[in-house]
Motif scaffolding. Structure first.
Motif, mmCIF file in Angstrom:
data_model
loop_
_atom_site.group_PDB
_atom_site.id
_atom_site.type_symbol
_atom_site.label_atom_id
_atom_site.label_comp_id
_atom_site.label_asym_id
_atom_site.label_seq_id
_atom_site.Cartn_x
_atom_site.Cartn_y
_atom_site.Cartn_z
ATOM 1 N N SER A 6 -10.481 -68.626 0.548
ATOM 2 C CA SER A 6 -9.916 -69.840 -1.164
ATOM 3 C C SER A 6 -10.773 -68.841 -2.105
ATOM 4 C CB SER A 6 -10.703 -71.473 -0.805
ATOM 5 O OG SER A 6 -11.883 -71.605 -0.677
ATOM 6 N N THR A 7 -9.934 -69.449 -3.364
ATOM 7 C CA THR A 7 -10.807 -69.076 -4.140
ATOM 8 C C THR A 7 -12.161 -68.857 -4.421
ATOM 9 O OG1 THR A 7 -9.266 -70.044 -5.994
ATOM 10 C CG2 THR A 7 -8.629 -68.262 -5.652
ATOM 11 N N GLU A 8 -12.206 -70.095 -4.525
ATOM 12 C CA GLU A 8 -13.809 -71.399 -4.494
ATOM 13 C C GLU A 8 -14.977 -70.164 -3.837
ATOM 14 O OE1 GLU A 8 -10.985 -73.172 -3.787
ATOM 15 O OE2 GLU A 8 -10.375 -73.840 -5.767
ATOM 16 N N GLN A 9 -14.189 -69.507 -2.447
ATOM 17 C CA GLN A 9 -15.104 -69.337 -1.321
ATOM 18 C C GLN A 9 -15.437 -68.088 -2.270
ATOM 19 O OE1 GLN A 9 -13.538 -68.009 2.108
ATOM 20 N NE2 GLN A 9 -15.210 -68.529 3.209
ATOM 21 N N SER A 49 -23.160 -58.501 2.788
ATOM 22 C CA SER A 49 -21.703 -58.819 3.649
ATOM 23 C C SER A 49 -20.560 -58.822 3.284
ATOM 24 C CB SER A 49 -21.986 -60.665 3.843
ATOM 25 O OG SER A 49 -23.167 -61.196 3.505
ATOM 26 N N PHE A 50 -19.433 -58.474 4.330
ATOM 27 C CA PHE A 50 -18.580 -58.024 4.516
ATOM 28 C C PHE A 50 -17.208 -59.198 3.685
ATOM 29 C CE2 PHE A 50 -20.558 -54.693 4.903
ATOM 30 C CZ PHE A 50 -20.461 -53.282 4.395
ATOM 31 N N VAL A 51 -16.556 -59.422 3.393
ATOM 32 C CA VAL A 51 -15.113 -59.732 3.349
ATOM 33 C C VAL A 51 -13.859 -59.937 2.940
ATOM 34 C CG1 VAL A 51 -14.468 -62.510 1.883
ATOM 35 C CG2 VAL A 51 -16.845 -62.507 2.152
ATOM 36 N N LYS A 52 -13.232 -60.021 3.448
ATOM 37 C CA LYS A 52 -11.870 -59.048 3.035
ATOM 38 C C LYS A 52 -10.048 -60.127 3.270
ATOM 39 C CE LYS A 52 -9.335 -56.860 7.051
ATOM 40 N NZ LYS A 52 -8.689 -56.425 7.719
ATOM 41 N N LEU A 61 -5.780 -63.192 -7.756
ATOM 42 C CA LEU A 61 -7.155 -62.656 -8.178
ATOM 43 C C LEU A 61 -7.107 -61.072 -8.211
ATOM 44 C CD1 LEU A 61 -10.215 -63.392 -7.546
ATOM 45 C CD2 LEU A 61 -9.284 -63.592 -5.411
ATOM 46 N N CYS A 62 -6.117 -60.503 -6.896
ATOM 47 C CA CYS A 62 -6.271 -58.743 -7.276
ATOM 48 C C CYS A 62 -6.052 -58.833 -8.747
ATOM 49 C CB CYS A 62 -5.387 -58.422 -6.164
ATOM 50 S SG CYS A 62 -5.960 -58.699 -5.095
#
Length: 105
Positions: A6-9, A49-52, A61-62
């Protein structure tokens, strides 16, 4: 690698210490090219930390982050962008690691 839900995340991750977002898509051949290298990259950089982020799922968001090519990487530390490796070009493990090595500590 965690998958953004999510965008909140995204906001939570962005405000944490040393996070690298990888923008990708299932149909992206250059993204699939680096997939086998990702576990080694994560292992080589345990301080991050890596987030895809699935580009198609989070297109707004992009656009907001000026991510117009994938695969792309954007790094944050405590809410501040500390680096970006953004283009539509294929990336190698060496290029990604050089990007991470060049980030502000």
């Amino acid at each position: 690698m965690e998958l953004l839900q999510s965008t909140e995340q995204f906001e939570q991750y962005k405000n944490a210490e040393r996070v690298i977002f990888m923008f990708s898509a299932d149909w992206c051949g250059d993204c699939r090219f680096i997939d086998p290298s990702l576990p080694a990259i994560e292992a080589n950089y345990p301080d991050y930390s890596f987030v895809k982020i699935d580009r198609d799922q989070f297109i707004d968001l992009c656009v907001e982050l000026d991510i117009f090519g994938i695969p792309s990487f954007v790094a944050y530390n405590n809410g501040q962008e500390i680096g970006r490796f953004v283009s539509k070009d294929r990336k190698t493990q060496e290029e990604i690691e050089a990007f991470i090595d060049g980030l502000e500590k």
